[in-house]
Design an enzyme around this catalytic site. Sequence first.
Site, short mmCIF file in Angstrom:
data_model
loop_
_atom_site.label_atom_id
_atom_site.label_comp_id
_atom_site.label_asym_id
_atom_site.label_seq_id
_atom_site.Cartn_x
_atom_site.Cartn_y
_atom_site.Cartn_z
N ARG A 1 0.84 -1.19 0.00
CA ARG A 1 0.00 0.00 0.00
C ARG A 1 0.87 1.23 0.00
NH1 ARG A 1 -3.55 -2.03 5.22
NH2 ARG A 1 -4.07 -4.05 4.30
N ASP B 1 0.30 5.36 1.37
CA ASP B 1 -0.64 6.23 2.09
C ASP B 1 -1.18 7.34 1.21
OD1 ASP B 1 -0.39 4.86 4.44
OD2 ASP B 1 1.20 6.15 5.23
N ARG C 1 8.53 7.54 6.91
CA ARG C 1 8.28 8.94 7.28
C ARG C 1 8.68 9.22 8.73
NH1 ARG C 1 2.24 9.04 5.45
NH2 ARG C 1 2.21 11.07 6.46
#
Lengths: 247, 247
Positions: free
Chosen positions: A50, A52, A197
């Site tokens: 995935r 975000d 991140r």
Amino acid sequence: MRHFVLTLTYDGTQYAGFQIQKDASTIQGVLEKTLRDILKRKVRTLSSGRTDAGVHALSHIVSFKAKTRMSQNALKKALNALLPQDIAVTRITEAPLSFHPRFEAMKKRYRYTIRNHSARSPFDRFYTVFYPYPLNVRAMRKAARQLQGQHDFKAFQAKDKKERSSVRHIHRLTIQKKSPYLTIDIEGNGFLYKMVRNIVGTLLEVGNGRRSPEEIKTLLARKNRALTGPTVPAKGLCLLKVVHPPF
Amino acid sequence: MRHFVLTLTYDGTQYAGFQIQKDASTIQGVLEKTLRDILKRKVRTLSSGRTDAGVHALSHIVSFKAKTRMSQNALKKALNALLPQDIAVTRITEAPLSFHPRFEAMKKRYRYTIRNHSARSPFDRFYTVFYPYPLNVRAMRKAARQLQGQHDFKAFQAKDKKERSSVRHIHRLTIQKKSPYLTIDIEGNGFLYKMVRNIVGTLLEVGNGRRSPEEIKTLLARKNRALTGPTVPAKGLCLLKVVHPPF
């Protein structure tokens, strides 16, 4: 039945992430709708992972099974003609039916791009994070070296998501200053939710002197997300590459 | 009274061009509104020229007169804090009250960027024109050389706009292939309305073999817009630089 493997590139700005959702526009949702329009039947896609909301990709791997006589090239052309301008297919190939883009992903490479300059630019506003203050790149590199290798990255995992194991292997973590940009490339065998991140947010705190590079070892050992840096914005992040064994 | 000179950079995608209009969002309109918010009085700006709807700029020169004690730096910071993300001020300086950014512009440089590759990319969709067919760069360069120098460019002027003289001097017209991009840089002492985009449209027809490079001389001599190539889309065009004498 054939098993197509697509390499997708997309600008994630307008999407609620890769994974299909009922009430939001997602890359997977748009792709499956376009495939249904082309192949005239419902298509389910598998993905290498995935991304975000707001995260971009240069090479995201997606596969789907379909009974069709269309050539790979015709399918690629049809997809690029019908997909919106912020999503494109750069490559199409075929794999055995048993192939799974996520389970067989050997490594992934991400890039985080910081505009480290006194003036912002309209042209990179969707793809970089603006950071106009000085950064000590040498200290950041020293910190980065301590994150390389196999570690329990629990301290960098989003608090609300838990996976069976938070042990991952970072093969490379490099920082390049190419004015006005500072790019942080991370390659690993897999990443926890928001791990990249959170690592970048911590490296920025080393760069601006709030933390010492030596602190990283302690942070890894303490395994406490509350002690590491902030999650930096999604728009600076881009999935550069997913590596699979040859099929 | 002081005379401030701003260097503006902007992404023109969302604007109806530079010049202020009553019922449309323009760069100049947004800038004057922001200046009024900062200086608490109406401000009229002068510009080095106009750009069409969708055209971008790396360095567009704009000036305005104001009675203020604000430092140049404080004004620049205030502007960059309040202007939308697609407009930024990269430089601020001061000039004599008599300075006029348009009348004193000595030369301007524009760049037109073509994505000349089989696959489109989401990341340059607002800044390039997608042209996936082969281009004969050598023929294009041959044609470009005939456009350099002083000529009557009436054949490349938009039909609906007439200026006193359509004679202009093109100092340089260079074509660079840096895969996946083909960039066309044009520097001249001034440009007629849509002249750059009409020249690029004609050069593309030389590149794809529809015209011979030798035709350019005839087109210039015939002075007939109906005979030259199409106006290429605004989004590929960027104002790179405006040169003024030192003040």
